[in-house]
Scaffold this active site. Structure first.
Site, PDB file in Angstrom:
ATOM      1  N   SER B 342       0.730   2.262  45.393  1.00  7.86           N
ATOM      2  CA  SER B 342       0.420   0.725  45.888  1.00  7.86           C
ATOM      3  C   SER B 342      -0.945   0.730  46.375  1.00  7.86           C
ATOM      4  O   SER B 342      -2.021   1.324  45.747  1.00  7.86           O
ATOM      5  CB  SER B 342       1.346  -0.330  46.001  1.00  7.86           C
ATOM      6  OG  SER B 342       0.372  -1.945  46.000  1.00  7.86           O
ATOM      7  N   ASP B 353     -11.149   8.966  40.928  1.00  6.66           N
ATOM      8  CA  ASP B 353     -11.964   9.302  39.847  1.00  6.66           C
ATOM      9  C   ASP B 353     -14.109   8.933  40.294  1.00  6.66           C
ATOM     10  O   ASP B 353     -14.738   9.718  39.862  1.00  6.66           O
ATOM     11  CB  ASP B 353     -11.811   7.761  39.334  1.00  6.66           C
ATOM     12  CG  ASP B 353     -10.748   7.558  38.559  1.00  6.66           C
ATOM     13  OD1 ASP B 353     -10.144   8.721  38.224  1.00  6.66           O
ATOM     14  OD2 ASP B 353     -10.590   6.428  38.144  1.00  6.66           O
ATOM     15  N   LYS B 367       2.152   1.985  41.022  1.00  9.16           N
ATOM     16  CA  LYS B 367       2.461   1.111  41.134  1.00  9.16           C
ATOM     17  C   LYS B 367       1.145  -0.065  41.161  1.00  9.16           C
ATOM     18  O   LYS B 367       0.146   0.227  41.808  1.00  9.16           O
ATOM     19  CB  LYS B 367       3.044   0.498  42.825  1.00  9.16           C
ATOM     20  CG  LYS B 367       2.789  -0.962  42.498  1.00  9.16           C
ATOM     21  CD  LYS B 367       3.812  -2.392  42.612  1.00  9.16           C
ATOM     22  CE  LYS B 367       3.643  -3.550  43.243  1.00  9.16           C
ATOM     23  NZ  LYS B 367       2.724  -3.519  43.429  1.00  9.16           N
TER      24      LYS B 367
END
Lengths: 399, 433
Positions: B342, B353, B367
C-alpha cells in the site's frame, strides 16, 4: 399487524430436509405470495437500518469495482443477517434454488423427462426416460444438448441453471437443439412439458426372503404417503407378509408427508406434538385409511435419518408398531416454516420444536435403535448390508 | 452530492493495507508490529476469509485526526429499484420477528451482519465494516498516540493475551511488566476469550488512571498483580542508525499521521553526519495514509509526479513532489519485501520509476487500491475501495507488486541466525561493491 402478517403467510408446516454437507435446506412452501403492499415498514426497524442505508448509498456512489445488482446485494443482506441466529435451519433460499426445492418436495415437476450428464468433453448428454415427452418427440439416448429456447448451453452452466431452462409449467412448450452423432445438422425438438414424477420410493420383494417386502424412502414429498401406500399394497399382493421400511439417509421433507406415511402403518394414534413459540401445543394424529396396520414392520435407520424420518420412526416405535434397526438417528427436533417471499425466493424459519408420542425431544441426540448394527464404508464398498441382513434375521430368528 | 464528493476526494484518502501480510498494523496497546495469530481484525475488516497461512491481517490506519473523517450522508429515500429489491428483506425480517422459535439477536447486530452480507457480494476484501470499538482503537493508533500502558500485545497460540514488548521507559515497563507475561484479567475481570481489540479496549484508558493487571509469569507459582498508571504514549515509528562504511539506515514502521514528520526530523539528524548513502527500510511496513506516502516520497525527490489515482468514473488526481526534498541527492536504496504494502508501495514505486532509488529485497505485496473511510451514524466505520493508484510510469501494481531491482531473499535460517542479507546487499550496493 404482525399477527395478521404471520397468519396470512403460514402456508404449510414442513420439516426441513437435512442434506448433510449441502446448503440445500428444507421443504417447500405452498406458493402463497405475500403482496408487497402488505408489508408496512415499522418505523423503529427503519431507524435501525439507517446505518444500512448509509452503507448502501456510499457503496453505490463510490465503490470502484463492478456493483452487483440491487437484488444480489439485498440477498447478501438477508444471508448476512441470518448468520447472527447461528441456526443452520433458518435459511434464505434464492428463487432458482427455491424452485428446485419445491419441485423436489412435490415429487414432480413440469418437464420433458430427460436425465442429463456431462461427458469428459463437458458435453451435456441426454437420456430420455421411458414414455416421456422427450422420447415421444424423438429425442434419443446420447443426444447432446446444445441450446434450450435458443439459449446456448455453455460448459459453465450448472445443472440447476439448465434445469431451470428446460423445466416449466405443464402444458407449455420448450424447444431444444441437440447434436446427434452421424448427423451434420443440429436437430430441433419442440416438446410440450408434462408432469414428470420423481418418486420418493423404491420397493421390491427381497430376493432371499420372499415373505419380506422392502420399501426405501429417500425423502418426504407430497406424494410419499400415496407412494408408500401403493408400494405396500403391491408388495402384499406379491406375497409380502412383513415390511422393512428403509429410512437410512432420508433427511426428511414435509411434515404432512411424515404423517401420511405413518398413517399407512398406524391408526388412531398420536404421531407427534408440536410447540410453537407462545402458542398452545398442537397434536398431530394419524389419518384413517392405513393399508398395513398389522404387518410386522422394521424400520432401518442411520445417522442421516433425520427430521421427518425421525417423526415416522419415533411415532411407530413409541406406539410399539415397529422396531428400529441400525445406527442412532441424526437428532433434529425443530420444525421450519417455509414462506414464499414476493420475488420467488423463500425463507425457512425455525418456528417450533416437536416431540415424539412419548414426548422425546430429539435435538442433538436422535433415536437409539432397538437393535444397533452399523454399516461401515467397507461394507458399502463391498455391497454388504449388515443392517438389512440383521432385519431379515430378526424375523427369521423369531419364526 | 458533488460537494460531499469533492470533500471525499480531498480529504482523508486512506490507503488500506494489504489484506494478507505478515504483520498487523498497530494492534494492541502499544505500537508497531504485531506478528501473531489474530482473527479479530479479520472479522472487522474483511468479508472474505483470510488465507490461513498468513497469520495476521493488518488493520489500516483510520482517517487522520488532522482531517475530519467524512461523515456519511444521512439516510435518504433510495431509488424505486432499490426499494423494490429491498421488499424481500422486509418480508424476511418480519417473518423472523413473528415466527422465529429462538431469541432474536440485537437488531443492531443483525443490521451490521446485513451490511457485511451486502459488502460480501462486492468481492473486495478491502471494502469492509469496522465495529465502533475497533474503529476507535485503529483511529488512535493511526494518530500515532494513545493513552494506555505502552506495550505491544498479542493473542498467543494458547489463545491468551501475551506481552510482546513493553516500551522502554513507558508505564508498563516501569511497573515491572515483562516480555512473555500472560495477562489473565484486567481490573479483576477475566479476559479469557477476548479478541486483541477487546483486550485493548479494557486496558487503554485516560492518562493518570490506574489499571490492575493479573499476570501469569513463567517461574512464578502465583499470578502477579501489577498496577500500571496509564500515560500518553507516542508510538515509535522510525528507527535509525549509522552503519559501518558511513551508510545511514532508517526504518519506517508505518504511514500513520506522524510518519513523514518523524522521518523528516530523523533524516535531518542523519544527513548532518554526511553519510555516503542511505537505506530506507520499508520491509513489513503495511502502509497507512496516502497523504503520508506522498509526503514521505517528497522528502527524497525533486519536482515531479509521485503517483496518480483514478476512481470508477475515470476521474482522478495526480500527486506531485515539490523541488525541496531534503534527501533528494544522496544515493538511496529502499528495502522491500512481501509485507511492504500500500503506502509503502507508493513510495517505493515512485522512487523506482523516477530512477531515484534501487529497490532491494523481495517482491512487494501488490495493493493498488485506495480506500475511503466513513464514520457511520452508529459509530462504526465503513471503508470503501474508491480508486486505483498508479506509479509515475503508470504502473498498476494490484496483485503483482513491485519487483525489486535486486532480488535478495531472506530465509528463516537467516532470521534465526540474525543475518540480514538484504541489508548487507544494500550496503554493498551503496559502497559500490
Amino acid at each position: 399487524m404482525e399477527k395478521r402478517f404471520g397468519r396470512k403467510t403460514i402456508a404449510l408446516v414442513f420439516l426441513s430436509i437435512i442434506v448433510l454437507a449441502s446448503a440445500f435446506g428444507a421443504g417447500f412452501g405452498v406458493a402463497q405470495v405475500v403482496p408487497l403492499s402488505a408489508l408496512p415498514i415499522a418505523r423503529n426497524d427503519s431507524a435501525r437500518l439507517d446505518t444500512f442505508w448509509e452503507v448502501w448509498r456510499l457503496v453505490e456512489r463510490d465503490f470502484l469495482g463492478t456493483l452487483p445488482s440491487a437484488q444480489a446485494r439485498v440477498y447478501g443482506a438477508i444471508h448476512g443477517s441470518l448468520t447472527t441466529l447461528n441456526d443452520p435451519y433458518t435459511v434464505f433460499v434464492e428463487p432458482q434454488s427455491h424452485q428446485r426445492e419445491k419441485e423436489d418436495l412435490q415429487g414432480s415437476f413440469g418437464g420433458i423427462g430427460v436425465t442429463m450428464r456431462r461427458n469428459v468433453q463437458g458435453d451435456l448428454v441426454l437420456s430420455p426416460m421411458p414414455d416421456s415427452p422427450a422420447i415421444r418427440t424423438g429425442v434419443l439416448e446420447n443426444d447432446v444438448l446444445v441450446a434450450v429456447d435458443s439459449k446456448p448451453i455453455s460448459a459453465t452452466l450448472s445443472f440447476d441453471d439448465i434445469a431451470a431452462l428446460v423445466r416449466g409449467k405443464v402444458g407449455t412448450k420448450v424447444t431444444i437443439s441437440v447434436r446427434r452423432s452421424g448427423s451434420e445438422a443440429l436437430l430441433s425438438f419442440t416438446i410440450t412439458r408434462e408432469i414428470i414424477n420423481t418418486p420418493s420410493v423404491v420397493y421390491h420383494i427381497l430376493d432371499n426372503a420372499p415373505q419380506i417386502g422392502y420399501i426405501a424412502l429417500d425423502r418426504f414429498t407430497e406424494r410419499s404417503g400415496e407412494e408408500v401406500q401403493k408400494a405396500t399394497q403391491e408388495l402384499e399382493q406379491k406375497g409380502a407378509r412383513q415390511i422393512i421400511l428403509d429410512l437410512r439417509d432420508n433427511g426428511g421433507g414435509l411434515l404432512t408427508a411424515a404423517i401420511d406415511v405413518s398413517s399407512q402403518f398406524l391408526s388412531d394414534s398420536v404421531v407427534l406434538y408440536e410447540q410453537e413459540k407462545g402458542k398452545p401445543e398442537r397434536t398431530f394424529r394419524t389419518k384413517p385409511g392405513g393399508v398395513a396396520l398389522d404387518m410386522p414392520l422394521i424400520i432401518l435407520v442411520n445417522h442421516n435419518t433425520a427430521s421427518a424420518s425421525e417423526i415416522v420412526a419415533g411415532a411407530l416405535r413409541d406406539n410399539s408398531r415397529a422396531i428400529l434397526i441400525g445406527d442412532q438417528t441424526y437428532g433434529k427436533g425443530s420444525v421450519q416454516h417455509i414462506y414464499d417471499l414476493g420475488d420467488g425466493s423463500s425463507l425457512h424459519v425455525t418456528a417450533a420444536e416437536w416431540f415424539t408420542p412419548n414426548r422425546h425431544q430429539l435435538t442433538g441426540h436422535g433415536l437409539v435403535p432397538d437393535v444397533i448394527v452399523s454399516r461401515s464404508n467397507d461394507d458399502i464398498a463391498a455391497g454388504r448390508d449388515p443392517q438389512l441382513d440383521r432385519a431379515i434375521a430378526y424375523w427369521q430368528g423369531k419364526s | 452530492m458533488d460537494f460531499v464528493k469533492g470533500i471525499a476526494k480531498l480529504l482523508a484518502v486512506a490507503v488500506l493495507v494489504a489484506a494478507v501480510a505478515v504483520v498487523a498494523y498497530l494492534v494492541g496497546f502499544g505500537s508497531g508490529y504485531y506478528a501473531a495469530r489474530l482473527t479479530a481484525p479479520v472479522a472487522a475488516l474483511q468479508t472474505a476469509p483470510l488465507q490461513p497461512s498468513s497469520g495476521a491481517t493488518p488493520a489500516a490506519p483510520a482517517p487522520s485526526p488532522t482531517r475530519s473523517p467524512t461523515r456519511a450522508t444521512p439516510p435518504a429515500p433510495t431509488s424505486n429499484d432499490d426499494e423494490e429489491a429491498f421488499q424481500v428483506f422486509w418480508e424476511a425480517w418480519k417473518l423472523l420477528k413473528d415466527e422465529y422459535y429462538g431469541d432474536l439477536p440485537d437488531p443492531q447486530k443483525m443490521t451490521r451482519a446485513a451490511i457485511r452480507g451486502v459488502l460480501g457480494t462486492l468481492g473486495d476484501e478491502n471494502t469492509g465494516l469496522i465495529e465502533p470499538e475497533i474503529s476507535k482503537i485503529l483511529n488512535e493508533d493511526a494518530s500515532g498516540e494513545f493513552e494506555g500502558i505502552g506495550a505491544t500485545i498479542r493473542i498467543n497460540k494458547d489463545n491468551k493475551l501475551e506481552i510482546v514488548r513493553p516500551f522502554a521507559g513507558q508505564p508498563a515497563e516501569k511497573a515491572g511488566v515483562k516480555v512473555g507475561d500472560v495477562v489473565i484479567s484486567v481490573d479483576g475481570k477475566s479476559i479469557a476469550g477476548f479478541s486483541v481489540y477487546e483486550a485493548v479496549g479494557v486496558i487503554r484508558g485516560p492518562a493518570g488512571t490506574t489499571v490492575k493487571l493479573t499476570i501469569v509469569r513463567a517461574g512464578e507459582v502465583q499470578p502477579l498483580e501489577i498496577s500500571v498508571t496509564r500515560a500518553k504514549i507516542t508510538i515509535p515509528i522510525v528507527q535509525s542508525k549509522l552503519l559501518d562504511g558511513d551508510i545511514a539506515y532508517i526504518s519506517l514502521f508505518d504511514f500513520s499521521s506522524p510518519a513523514s514528520g518523524q522521518l523528516e526530523s530523523e533524516l535531518g539528524t542523519l544527513l548532518a553526519k554526511k553519510p555516503k548513502g542511505l537505506i530506507l527500510d520499508l520491509r513489513d511496513n503495511p502502509g497507512g495514509y496516502l497523504q503520508q506516502a506522498i509526503e514521505v516520497s517528497d522528502l527524497f525527490l525533486g519536482a515531479g509526479v509521485i503517483a496518480s489515482e483514478k476512481d470508477k468514473n475515470g476521474n482522478g488526481q495526480t500527486f506531485r513532489s515539490g523541488p525541496n526534498g531534503i534527501a533528494q541527492d544522496i544515493p538511496l536504496v529502499v528495502l522491500v519485501n512481501g509485507g511492504s504494502a500500500s503506502a509503502s508501495e507508493i513510495v517505493a514505486g515512485a522512487l523506482q520509476d523516477r530512477g531515484r532509488a534501487k529497490l532491494i529485497g523481495e517482491t512487494t505485496f501488490g495493493k493498488g487500491s485506495v480506500q475511503l473511510p466513513h464514520t457511520l451514524s452508529d459509530g462504526s466505520e465503513l471503508r470503501v475501495t474508491i480508486a486505483h493508484w498508479f506509479t509515475p510510469n503508470g504502473r498498476q501494481i494490484q496483485g503483482t507488486g513491485l519487483m525489486p531491482d535486486i532480488v535478495v531473499p531472506l530465509t528463516e535460517d537467516d532470521t534465526s541466525a540474525n543475518r540480514d542479507p538484504q541489508l548487507d546487499r544494500a550496503v554493498q550496493f551503496l559502497l559500490g561493491k
